[in-house]
Design an enzyme around this catalytic site. Structure first.
Site, short mmCIF file in Angstrom:
data_model
loop_
_atom_site.label_atom_id
_atom_site.label_comp_id
_atom_site.label_asym_id
_atom_site.label_seq_id
_atom_site.Cartn_x
_atom_site.Cartn_y
_atom_site.Cartn_z
N ASN A 1 23.29 50.21 76.87
CA ASN A 1 22.54 49.62 75.77
C ASN A 1 21.71 50.67 75.02
OD1 ASN A 1 23.36 46.92 76.35
ND2 ASN A 1 21.93 46.91 78.06
N SER B 1 22.30 47.22 82.44
CA SER B 1 22.29 45.76 82.40
C SER B 1 22.10 45.23 83.81
CB SER B 1 23.61 45.23 81.82
OG SER B 1 23.75 43.86 82.05
N ARG C 1 -20.12 42.36 53.71
CA ARG C 1 -19.59 42.32 55.08
C ARG C 1 -18.60 41.18 55.17
NH1 ARG C 1 -21.31 45.60 56.49
NH2 ARG C 1 -23.09 45.68 57.90
N LYS D 1 27.56 48.33 81.00
CA LYS D 1 26.78 48.33 79.77
C LYS D 1 26.04 49.65 79.58
CE LYS D 1 25.98 45.53 77.14
NZ LYS D 1 25.02 44.41 77.24
#
Length: 478
Positions: free
Chosen positions: A283, A275, A314, A281
């Site tokens: 994560n 973080s 097409r 942190k």
């Protein structure tokens, strides 16, 4: 170069698989295969074919200029063919007249896309094999570890880690197999000429198509499929399913990794999952990538399915949108598979924390088992359910173990003692509670179901590894 917010949700390899130089080179590979096939059947002089194929190298062209010109031209093939013709003419004016002979822009682009997708699928398949192997390994390491099952995000009963892992591995292997089947059909040559009849290629048209398919390593379809996109759509749908399968795994892993749960964690270190503001942190970035893919895939698949509705011989706008959406879908799936393979290879599982989380519920997860035992002993289903419901509320409010509440309720209620009879005397009750409130024993049914399924999944994974994928790269492909 991809936008930064796109790049960090995939891998450099996945992004490079569909970047402008790769697309241009794949289109040039198709042009080279076309003229070589025409020379093989005598439609084009061999020296002319050699002259054309010899300059089919993306590094000889200004790729950004070609991409810029494609917007005005309406197709990347138009400026590419023009520049290829001009380049060939510098060396052999006669050969320049054979560039793109009897083909059309969509032939080149669709076939080039099949080449790009085949290479991308080879990378994706390898990462899915890594992920499956890693999941099987971590499943066996902690196969018998008791784990809380959770329904509606709330604790439900006790299962085992092995039982949980089966739910991740089985759909992964099923989807990997389904992708292979879809790829066998979708990775095919496109050669129909202006309106799908190959009219300008004459009586040798089928032989030219056969030579091209063999040279490029693609399936030879019976007809042109310019506006019949069903086989391509099935491949895209399977990629969408794969993103959902990977997203389910990522969702579970990210929930298990929450600090207040702490039962599993992605690997950390080397700048991974940090973080910018909070040093503590950790994560789950691999789960983030897979969840982003799962979030975006449904919209991409929906757009690709909508693009199937193409006009006559097409499409106008729909085929072109398919080209743009397909690359993003592949890149999302490839990014998710690669991220999760790396994460699961280093996944940290904490059986002790699993057991603490079970114990922290004071036996509430065994309420159903206790209710069924009391019902079978003579209390009846509704009476046992009502008793355990009342005791569970008491345990949740006070923290008193459910076993203690149950023991006290039976000792204090003469009616209950009379209805249950001597079979539920104190000694029998203690033995019943010991069996009910032991996490490992409670997980035994899940373990028993998981063990043979894990063995079967291992055999299936080995079989997938031993069988070659249906998209081998052709010899000498650029």
């Amino acid at each position: 170069m991809s936008a930064p917010f796109e790049a960090f949700l995939s891998t450099p390899q996945a992004l490079a698989a569909f970047d402008a130089p790769a697309v241009v080179q794949a289109m040039l590979d198709v042009e080279a295969a076309l003229v070589r096939a025409q020379a093989a059947v005598g439609l084009v002089p061999l020296p002319a074919a050699q002259a054309i194929a010899g300059v089919c190298k993306a590094e000889l062209f200004d790729v950004p200029a070609l991409v810029a010109a494609s917007g005005r031209a309406g197709s990347l093939a138009i400026p590419l063919v023009r520049r290829l013709t001009e380049t060939v003419a510098l060396f052999d004016a006669e050969a320049a007249g054979y560039v793109h002979w009897g083909s059309t822009s969509q032939d080149v682009i669709d076939t080039a896309l099949a080449l790009l997708q085949r290479r991308a699928l080879a990378v994706l398949d390898a990462d899915l094999a890594r992920l499956a192997a890693a999941l099987l390994a971590v499943a066996h390491t902690h196969e018998e570890a008791p784990l809380l099952a959770r329904t509606l995000l709330q604790p439900a009963q006790v299962i085992s880690w092995g039982h949980k892992a089966v739910g991740w591995i089985a759909p992964l292997l099923r989807t990997r197999s389904a992708l292979r089947v879809a790829a066998e059909a979708a990775l095919q040559l496109q050669l129909g000429g202006a309106v799908g009849t190959r009219a300008m290629l004459g009586p040798e048209a089928d032989a030219i198509a056969r030579h091209m398919a063999e040279a490029l390593g693609l399936r030879l379809p019976p007809d042109a499929w310019h506006t019949q996109r069903d086989e391509a759509a099935r491949l895209y749908a399977e990629l969408g399913v794969l993103c959902g399968v990977l997203g389910k795994l990522a969702r579970d892993l990210s929930l298990l990794a929450q600090a207040e749960v702490g039962e599993a964690a992605e690997p950390s270190g080397s700048g991974r999952g940090g973080s910018s503001a909070m040093p503590h942190k950790r994560n789950p970035v691999a789960s983030m990538v897979a969840l982003a893919a799962a979030l975006r895939a449904p919209q991409r698949v929906a757009a690709l399915l909508a693009a199937m509705v193409q006009e006559h011989e097409r499409g106008l706008g729909n085929w072109q949108s398919e080209l743009a959406e397909a690359a993003g879908l592949f890149q999302s799936a490839m990014g998710a598979a690669a991220a999760l393979a790396e994460a699961v290879e280093g996944l940290q599982v904490d059986p002790a924390r699993m057991r603490r989380n079970i114990d922290a519920l004071h036996g509430l997860v065994y309420a159903e088992g206790a209710s069924m035992a009391l019902a079978a002993a003579g209390l009846g289903k509704s009476g046992a359910h009502a008793l355990l419901e009342r005791l569970s509320r008491h345990t949740a409010a006070t923290g008193e173990p459910l076993a203690e509440g149950l023991r006290a309720a039976l000792q204090a209620d003469a009616v209950l003692r009379e209805r249950l009879g001597p079979a539920f005397a104190a000694e029998r009750l203690d033995a019943t509670l010991e069996a009910l409130f032991d996490a490992r024993r409670a997980a035994e049914p899940a373990i028993a179901r998981a063990r043979p399924r894990l063995a079967a999944l291992q055999r299936e994974a080995r079989a997938l590894e031993e069988s070659p994928p249906p998209w081998p790269a052709p010899a000498g492909a650029g």
